[in-house]
Design a protein around this motif. Structure first.
Motif, PDB file in Angstrom:
ATOM      1  N   GLU A   1       0.944  -1.204   0.035  1.00  0.00           N
ATOM      2  CA  GLU A   1       0.049  -0.141  -0.194  1.00  0.00           C
ATOM      3  C   GLU A   1       0.613   1.311   0.114  1.00  0.00           C
ATOM      4  OE1 GLU A   1      -2.736  -0.377   3.380  1.00  0.00           O
ATOM      5  OE2 GLU A   1      -4.248  -1.590   1.952  1.00  0.00           O
ATOM      6  N   SER A   2       1.743   1.619  -0.389  1.00  0.00           N
ATOM      7  CA  SER A   2       2.807   2.403  -0.659  1.00  0.00           C
ATOM      8  C   SER A   2       2.998   3.282   0.435  1.00  0.00           C
ATOM      9  CB  SER A   2       1.568   3.267  -1.620  1.00  0.00           C
ATOM     10  OG  SER A   2       1.367   2.982  -2.492  1.00  0.00           O
ATOM     11  N   TRP A   3       3.141   2.900   1.150  1.00  0.00           N
ATOM     12  CA  TRP A   3       3.965   2.209   2.679  1.00  0.00           C
ATOM     13  C   TRP A   3       5.308   2.568   2.515  1.00  0.00           C
ATOM     14  CZ3 TRP A   3       2.171  -1.012   7.363  1.00  0.00           C
ATOM     15  CH2 TRP A   3       0.180  -1.280   7.362  1.00  0.00           C
ATOM     16  N   GLY A   4       5.603   3.853   2.434  1.00  0.00           N
ATOM     17  CA  GLY A   4       7.664   4.029   2.407  1.00  0.00           C
ATOM     18  C   GLY A   4       7.835   5.103   1.703  1.00  0.00           C
ATOM     19  N   VAL A   5       6.700   4.480   0.697  1.00  0.00           N
ATOM     20  CA  VAL A   5       6.557   6.469  -1.210  1.00  0.00           C
ATOM     21  C   VAL A   5       5.892   6.043  -0.648  1.00  0.00           C
ATOM     22  CG1 VAL A   5       8.621   3.929  -1.809  1.00  0.00           C
ATOM     23  CG2 VAL A   5       6.375   3.104  -1.588  1.00  0.00           C
ATOM     24  N   PRO A   6       4.912   7.817  -0.292  1.00  0.00           N
ATOM     25  CA  PRO A   6       3.428   7.719   0.136  1.00  0.00           C
ATOM     26  C   PRO A   6       3.230   8.627  -1.200  1.00  0.00           C
ATOM     27  CG  PRO A   6       5.180   9.031   1.655  1.00  0.00           C
ATOM     28  CD  PRO A   6       6.209   8.037   0.751  1.00  0.00           C
TER      29      PRO A   6
ATOM     30  N   GLY B   1       6.055  -5.117  -6.954  1.00  0.00           N
ATOM     31  CA  GLY B   1       6.501  -4.579  -6.550  1.00  0.00           C
ATOM     32  C   GLY B   1       5.463  -3.951  -5.071  1.00  0.00           C
ATOM     33  N   ASN B   2       4.565  -3.131  -5.313  1.00  0.00           N
ATOM     34  CA  ASN B   2       3.818  -3.001  -4.150  1.00  0.00           C
ATOM     35  C   ASN B   2       1.858  -3.640  -4.701  1.00  0.00           C
ATOM     36  OD1 ASN B   2       2.671  -0.356  -2.740  1.00  0.00           O
ATOM     37  ND2 ASN B   2       1.866   0.774  -3.987  1.00  0.00           N
ATOM     38  N   ASP B   3       1.915  -3.977  -3.243  1.00  0.00           N
ATOM     39  CA  ASP B   3       0.609  -4.694  -3.333  1.00  0.00           C
ATOM     40  C   ASP B   3      -1.059  -3.312  -2.994  1.00  0.00           C
ATOM     41  OD1 ASP B   3      -0.775  -7.006  -3.257  1.00  0.00           O
ATOM     42  OD2 ASP B   3      -1.488  -6.242  -1.185  1.00  0.00           O
ATOM     43  N   GLY B   4      -1.548  -3.722  -2.970  1.00  0.00           N
ATOM     44  CA  GLY B   4      -3.063  -3.033  -2.604  1.00  0.00           C
ATOM     45  C   GLY B   4      -3.605  -1.565  -3.873  1.00  0.00           C
ATOM     46  N   TRP B   5      -2.522  -1.397  -4.745  1.00  0.00           N
ATOM     47  CA  TRP B   5      -2.752   0.105  -5.065  1.00  0.00           C
ATOM     48  C   TRP B   5      -1.514   0.258  -5.589  1.00  0.00           C
ATOM     49  CZ3 TRP B   5      -4.849   1.407  -0.323  1.00  0.00           C
ATOM     50  CH2 TRP B   5      -4.107   2.053   0.690  1.00  0.00           C
TER      51      TRP B   5
ATOM     52  N   ARG C   1      -9.911   2.177 -13.137  1.00  0.00           N
ATOM     53  CA  ARG C   1      -9.351   3.096 -13.541  1.00  0.00           C
ATOM     54  C   ARG C   1     -10.530   4.524 -13.507  1.00  0.00           C
ATOM     55  NH1 ARG C   1      -6.342   2.549 -17.510  1.00  0.00           N
ATOM     56  NH2 ARG C   1      -5.546   0.495 -18.651  1.00  0.00           N
ATOM     57  N   GLY C   2     -12.067   4.094 -13.408  1.00  0.00           N
ATOM     58  CA  GLY C   2     -12.545   5.251 -12.274  1.00  0.00           C
ATOM     59  C   GLY C   2     -13.069   5.234 -10.801  1.00  0.00           C
TER      60      GLY C   2
ATOM     61  N   SER D   1      -9.715   2.492  -3.668  1.00  0.00           N
ATOM     62  CA  SER D   1      -8.745   2.430  -2.515  1.00  0.00           C
ATOM     63  C   SER D   1      -8.209   4.236  -2.240  1.00  0.00           C
ATOM     64  CB  SER D   1      -7.407   2.575  -1.784  1.00  0.00           C
ATOM     65  OG  SER D   1      -7.439   0.316  -1.977  1.00  0.00           O
ATOM     66  N   ARG D   2      -8.864   4.194  -3.692  1.00  0.00           N
ATOM     67  CA  ARG D   2      -8.535   6.452  -3.999  1.00  0.00           C
ATOM     68  C   ARG D   2      -7.453   6.328  -4.462  1.00  0.00           C
ATOM     69  NH1 ARG D   2     -12.138   8.825   0.923  1.00  0.00           N
ATOM     70  NH2 ARG D   2     -14.385   7.778   1.032  1.00  0.00           N
ATOM     71  N   ARG D   3      -7.029   5.782  -5.022  1.00  0.00           N
ATOM     72  CA  ARG D   3      -5.911   5.648  -5.330  1.00  0.00           C
ATOM     73  C   ARG D   3      -5.661   5.629  -7.064  1.00  0.00           C
ATOM     74  NH1 ARG D   3      -1.066   6.010  -1.880  1.00  0.00           N
ATOM     75  NH2 ARG D   3      -1.853   6.774   0.400  1.00  0.00           N
ATOM     76  N   ASN D   4      -5.326   5.663  -7.854  1.00  0.00           N
ATOM     77  CA  ASN D   4      -4.298   5.679  -9.036  1.00  0.00           C
ATOM     78  C   ASN D   4      -3.950   4.254  -9.683  1.00  0.00           C
ATOM     79  OD1 ASN D   4      -4.595   5.133 -12.348  1.00  0.00           O
ATOM     80  ND2 ASN D   4      -3.580   7.529 -11.952  1.00  0.00           N
ATOM     81  N   PHE D   5      -4.925   3.081  -9.643  1.00  0.00           N
ATOM     82  CA  PHE D   5      -3.440   1.257  -9.996  1.00  0.00           C
ATOM     83  C   PHE D   5      -2.769   1.847 -10.767  1.00  0.00           C
ATOM     84  CE2 PHE D   5      -7.684   0.296  -7.166  1.00  0.00           C
ATOM     85  CZ  PHE D   5      -7.212  -0.834  -6.855  1.00  0.00           C
ATOM     86  N   TYR D   6      -3.211   2.852 -11.751  1.00  0.00           N
ATOM     87  CA  TYR D   6      -2.037   2.495 -12.948  1.00  0.00           C
ATOM     88  C   TYR D   6      -1.369   3.699 -13.307  1.00  0.00           C
ATOM     89  CZ  TYR D   6      -5.368  -1.421 -14.676  1.00  0.00           C
ATOM     90  OH  TYR D   6      -6.326  -2.490 -14.739  1.00  0.00           O
TER      91      TYR D   6
END
Length: 638
Positions: free
Chosen positions: A421-426, A456-460, A495-496, A500-505
């Motif tokens: 979930e982008s922990w450490g790479v916010p 590489g980064n799980d969740g989003w 995409r829409g 998780s309110r994050r861009n997956f791509y």
């Protein structure tokens, strides 16, 4: 030389302790767990005052390997204590100094220094990975030896890979009490002067081979040979002898192709049939004298992704995982006992899951041993930091490499996840450097282990990965059905909707046939009696409502034609996070048989592979065997 089949690290019906390093065992080892001297060093005075040479400063005692914050340690010191010290004495027979005397640490959180008899013998940084000190040159003949350990674990250092350990003094939200210092086994081992240092097994199911990479601690003084004996349930598979070139030997050991074809289901490892190949490795000199002998094991299996599906042994396989914090109320990240590690694996199987995602923790190798033996798949994950700095990048990368090396041999491990979930790479979306770091971790993982999928980064915010993991905590089945009812709905969701309110791509990434899995969802709780200790993603009024909603969510996921597997949050309650299927004491909130029936329903995703799906689910006989085995053990121990 005896032709007796090599023994596993622990006989399932024996009271013999499980070896703390099950993939490389020797008969002789001494557990150093128990009471040690202990001291907090809040002023960080110990180095200047040379506590490694003093005894009187150790005014407290602690039970190793339990962290000082835990009840099991005997201290329950939960405040900020960034530096702690340990001390104990031990005796080493003079004749043992003819070889090498090694002191092993399973894990010390976070930065450790070790002295023996006042001399520094080891330094290590990384709270989840092992290290070893060679004591031979500092031992004093005929004297009691003194071991001192300093552990530094700054609770406010957010560049330190810490996982779910809270940086606040008291646990809040989804973070827990800290685990400082020694939290995995400490043991002493006497080995020959020249000995086996590492073993690496690489299975190749298609070619019917088991790759071996063996490395010694040093180049022998004469030509050395290594004898490798492989057996399965006492039947010999191979008995070969190789000459070492320098310190290493690499070989592809052939498994009889006719036997592999005729007895494939009894040779290949899977959750349904966790067949383990026992290995006995003997190091020989020119005169056939035994210099060293170690035990190990391997599983002949393959994992990968193809055509949007996860594959096990070349066949589509639907992953039914549960998120596991593997945190115990009395001992935190440390398991309270060997039995607790095994029981955790059994609970996963009893609830109908075929795998577990260890969350923000590099788990004890003994847990992985029971996953290997009992048949539970594991997603290996790294404990993450919380800031993006050069120091955080160096720390995480170094420790992740050590984790990959330690756990490479376990057949249960089927996927690697360095970042969650982008922990450490916010700021992955806005910062090219952060994207490069995650992409680099993925590529590094694949270079060190090309045999397993990695994310590489799980969740989003997918940067690079073989599986697209989605975290979606929608609390009703209707929403999940709408979002994952078709490929078109899936793309609209990613995409829409962006659950998780994050861009997956990111950075123009386009899907390349990666399997899509719900790698976190659910997180349901029912209203607890103590509201101060509650946290969950959704609350139900009672256990009946909780079971009904659980069935609703699982039904929606299993009916999806585009979801290749799932990971439900979570297995157990953990401190204030009370969204487990089990309470923190491992008792069930819900009827386990009902949960199992829900979890093991045939998935729509593999509707064209119904026979394979039925085979993957047909493990009732295996479960009954496990229960019968436990009953036999209980009777034998009584």
């Amino acid at each position: 030389m005896s032709e007796q089949a090599p023994q596993p690290p622990m006989s399932p019906s024996s009271n013999t302790p499980l070896h703390p390093r099950p993939q490389l065992t020797r008969e002789r080892w001494d557990d150093l767990g128990g009471v040690w001297g202990f001291a907090h060093d809040d002023g960080d005075l110990g180095m200047d005052e040379r506590w490694f040479e003093r005894e009187e400063v150790f005014g407290q005692t602690i039970t190793v390997p339990f962290p000082p914050e835990s009840v099991a340690s005997g201290l329950r010191a939960t405040g900020y204590h960034p530096v702690v010290w340990y001390r104990r004495t031990l005796t080493v027979a003079d004749e043992d100094r003819a070889g090498r005397v090694l002191l092993h640490f399973g894990a010390v959180d976070y930065r450790a220094r070790v002295w023996v008899n006042g001399r520094l013998v080891a330094e290590h940084e990384g709270g989840h990975t092992p290290f070893t000190a060679d004591l031979t040159s500092v031992l004093v003949p005929g004297e009691t030896q003194v071991v001192v350990v300093r552990a530094e674990d700054d609770p406010l250092d957010l560049a330190q890979p810490r996982g779910k350990q809270d940086w606040e003094e008291k646990p809040h939200a989804i973070w827990y009490h800290r685990t400082t210092g020694i939290w995995q086994p400490v043991w002493l081992e006497v080995v020959p002067r020249t000995h086996v240092e590492t073993l690496r097994w690489t299975p190749d199911v298609d070619r019917g081979q088991l790759g071996l990479h063996l490395r010694l601690n040093r180049v022998g003084e004469q030509t050395l040979r290594v004898r490798v004996r492989l057996s399965l349930r006492g039947k010999r598979l191979a008995d070969d002898t190789y000459t070492l070139e320098g310190r290493e030997v690499r070989r592809e050991i052939e498994i009889d192709p006719l036997r592999l074809r005729a007895e494939r289901k009894d040779l290949v490892w899977s959750p349904r049939r966790p067949n383990l190949i026992d290995a006995q490795i003997t190091l020989l000199d020119d005169d056939d004298n035994v210099l060293d002998e170690v035990g190990s094991y391997a599983g002949l299996r393959s994992v990968g992704v193809r055509d949007g599906r996860f594959q096990l042994n070349g066949q589509p396989y639907y992953l039914r995982l549960v998120l596991a914090q593997n945190y115990w109320p009395e001992s935190h990240l440390a398991a309270p006992s060997e039995e607790a590690l095994r029981r955790e694996v059994e609970l996963v199987k009893e609830l109908g899951f075929n795998g577990v995602r260890i969350h923000q923790k590099v788990e004890d190798p003994r847990f992985l041993y029971w996953c290997d033996r009992l048949g539970v798949l594991v997603w290996g994950e790294m404990a993450n930091a919380y800031v993006f700095t050069p120091e955080a990048q160096r720390r995480l990368t170094r420790e992740w490499v050590e984790a990959l090396e330690r756990d490479y041999n376990h057949p249960c491990v089927v996927t690697w996840v360095p970042v969650n979930e982008s922990w450490g790479v916010p700021n992955l979306e806005g910062d090219p450097a952060q994207r490069a770091f995650v992409r680099g971790l993925y590529e590094l993982t694949k270079s060190l282990d090309p045999t397993r999928p990695a994310i590489g980064n799980d969740g989003w915010e997918l940067v690079a990965g073989d599986i697209l993991g989605v975290h979606d905590y929608s609390l009703d089945g209707e929403t999940l059905r709408e979002r994952y009812s078709s490929q078109e709905a899936l793309e609209h969701t990613l995409r829409g909707v962006q659950p998780s309110r994050r861009n997956f791509y990111l950075a123009g990434h386009h899907r390349q046939g990666e399997p899509v899995m719900l790698t976190e969802f659910g997180g349901l709780s029912h209203a607890p009696g103590d509201s101060d200790r509650w946290w969950g993603y959704g609350t139900l009024p009672d256990t009946d409502a909780l079971l009904a909603r659980y069935e609703e969510l699982l039904g929606a996921v299993l009916d999806s034609p585009v979801i290749a597997g799932f990971c439900y949050t979570q297995l157990t309650d953990t401190e204030q996070e009370t969204n487990g299927l089990l309470r923190e004491d491992r008792t069930s909130k819900l009827d386990p048989e009902r949960v199992r029936a829900i979890n093991t329903r045939v998935s729509r995703f593999l509707q064209h592979d119904v026979l394979q799906e039925i085979h993957a689910l047909a493990d009732e006989r295996r479960l009954e065997q496990l229960r019968a085995e436990r009953e036999r053990e209980t009777l034998a121990n009584d």
